[in-house]
Design an enzyme around this catalytic site. Structure first.
Site, PDB file in Angstrom:
ATOM      1  CG  HIS A 142       1.060   4.233   7.237  1.00 32.12           C
ATOM      2  ND1 HIS A 142       1.393   4.117   5.660  1.00 32.12           N
ATOM      3  CD2 HIS A 142       1.046   5.461   7.456  1.00 32.12           C
ATOM      4  CE1 HIS A 142       0.989   5.074   5.346  1.00 32.12           C
ATOM      5  NE2 HIS A 142       0.799   6.176   6.264  1.00 32.12           N
ATOM      6  CB  SER A 159      -0.500   6.116   0.516  1.00 32.87           C
ATOM      7  OG  SER A 159      -0.348   5.565   1.826  1.00 32.87           O
ATOM      8  CB  CYS A 208      -0.321  -1.352   6.243  1.00 35.90           C
ATOM      9  SG  CYS A 208      -0.355   0.280   5.900  1.00 35.90           S
ATOM     10  CB  CYS A 232       2.852   1.990  -0.531  1.00 34.95           C
ATOM     11  SG  CYS A 232       1.003   1.968  -0.344  1.00 34.95           S
ATOM     12  CG  ASN A 233       2.093  -3.875   2.127  1.00 35.84           C
ATOM     13  OD1 ASN A 233       2.804  -5.106   2.105  1.00 35.84           O
ATOM     14  ND2 ASN A 233       2.799  -3.311   3.121  1.00 35.84           N
ATOM     15  CB  THR A 234      -2.173   0.119  -0.384  1.00 34.80           C
ATOM     16  OG1 THR A 234      -2.584  -0.298   0.836  1.00 34.80           O
ATOM     17  CG2 THR A 234      -3.706   0.101  -1.110  1.00 34.80           C
ATOM     18  CE1 TYR A 259      -2.436   7.704  -2.539  1.00 36.52           C
ATOM     19  CE2 TYR A 259      -1.034   5.789  -3.629  1.00 36.52           C
ATOM     20  CZ  TYR A 259      -1.187   7.164  -3.359  1.00 36.52           C
ATOM     21  OH  TYR A 259      -0.795   8.211  -4.172  1.00 36.52           O
ATOM     22  N   GLY A 260      -5.697   3.070   0.960  1.00 37.79           N
ATOM     23  CA  GLY A 260      -6.255   1.594   1.157  1.00 37.79           C
ATOM     24  C   GLY A 260      -7.631   1.379   1.063  1.00 37.79           C
TER      25      GLY A 260
HETATM   26  N1  DGL Z   1       1.248   2.348   3.689  1.00 35.53           N
HETATM   27  C1  DGL Z   1       0.161   1.705   2.946  1.00 35.53           C
HETATM   28  C2  DGL Z   1       0.474   0.519   2.459  1.00 35.53           C
HETATM   29  O1  DGL Z   1       1.841  -0.194   2.834  1.00 35.53           O
HETATM   30  C3  DGL Z   1      -1.150   2.092   2.745  1.00 35.53           C
HETATM   31  C4  DGL Z   1      -1.747   3.154   3.612  1.00 35.53           C
HETATM   32  C5  DGL Z   1      -3.042   3.793   2.975  1.00 35.53           C
HETATM   33  O2  DGL Z   1      -2.668   4.489   2.044  1.00 35.53           O
HETATM   34  O3  DGL Z   1      -4.060   3.201   3.046  1.00 35.53           O
HETATM   35  O4  DGL Z   1      -0.378  -0.538   2.386  1.00 35.53           O
END
Ligand code: DGL
Length: 258
Positions: free
Chosen positions: A189, A13, A187, A75-77, A44-45
């Site tokens: 990030h 994201s 996440c 991206c986990n989300t 995205y979260g």
């Molecule tokens: N980097 C993203 C993750 O691993 C999500 C960050 C986001 O967009 O809220 O979930």
């Protein structure tokens, strides 16, 4: 066409997936990588599953049309929201997702207490509940949604008084109440703010993230499909961003020590 020379697409994201890309490059430096961060639509979260799925599928289609040999949803989300449909549509290439690294944390000692930091979407998703179910008899797991945390990384602010205050306010009640043995950064990030989390949580708490495991899974799948590049070949990394002004930050994070 030599399929092995095609790039591996990494998607997030925003700039967070670079924490996974770094691990893949360290493991497989001879590959060609193309990284796309959708910073224009981040975060995205805090979006709905439907919206994340729509965005993720439309970006995946674009990569696929460009010609790629594998897709990594770093991206986990987006993995929580869209990995099922992605795997149904793109059956011709390996599609690798990422999930919070609960396994190594839960198995690190006899019934540890583990805090999982992730986006609100990830901790409320059915996929995360299934993961919790798998380890509920091995560890006490406490989910901690962190709305607003990825935004600090998106701004490139990795060690500011505001971020320190945010993390202290978020983490201190949990550290005091649960005295965790481990924190999972669920996440992509968050590994970029690991040094601050480490300072606040203290040396006793182990910190896990899923980047290295995801890179190993990518390598395993490429090997299985006979898609690994010749190890002596010269690899490359191309950054693409829905906000082109973020490309400088992508390069900085790629070189940052985490
Ligand atoms: N980097 C993203 C993750 O691993 C999500 C960050 C986001 O967009 O809220 O979930």
């Amino acid at each position: 066409m030599n399929k092995r020379k095609l790039p591996i697409a990494f998607f997030d994201s925003g700039v967070g997936g670079i924490s996974v890309l770094r691990e893949a490059v360290a493991l497989m430096p001879g590959e060609n990588y193309t990284y796309f961060g959708d910073s224009a639509n981040a975060p995205y979260g805090t979006k709905s599953v439907e919206e994340i799925r729509r965005l993720t599928l439309s970006h995946a289609e674009r990569f696929y049309r460009q010609g790629i040999k594998a897709l990594v949803v770093a991206c986990n989300t987006a993995t929580s929201a869209a990995i099922g449909p992605l795997r149904e549509i793109y059956t011709q290439i390996p599609v690798i997702g990422i999930e919070p690294a609960l396994k190594p944390a839960a198995l690190m000692s006899e019934h540890p207490t583990v805090i999982v930091m992730a986006t609100p979407l990830t901790v409320s998703a059915a996929k995360f509940n299934d993961l919790l179910g798998q380890y509920s008899d091995r560890a006490d797991v406490i989910p901690l949604g962190c709305p607003g945390l990825m935004e600090f990384v998106e701004e490139g602010s990795l060690d500011t008084p505001q971020l320190r205050r945010y993390l202290q306010e978020l983490l201190t009640p949990y550290l005091e109440k649960f005295a965790p043995d481990a924190i999972v950064l669920g996440c992509t990030h968050y590994p970029f703010v690991r040094p601050l989390i480490r300072q606040i949580a203290g040396e006793r708490v182990r910190i896990f993230d899923g980047g290295a495991g995801t890179a190993r899974e990518l390598q395993r799948r490429l090997k299985m499909e006979n898609l690994l590049s010749d190890p002596s070949s010269q690899g490359s990394i191309t950054f693409d961003e829905s906000l082109p002004e973020k490309i400088g930050l992508c390069r900085t994070l790629m070189n940052a020590c985490i």
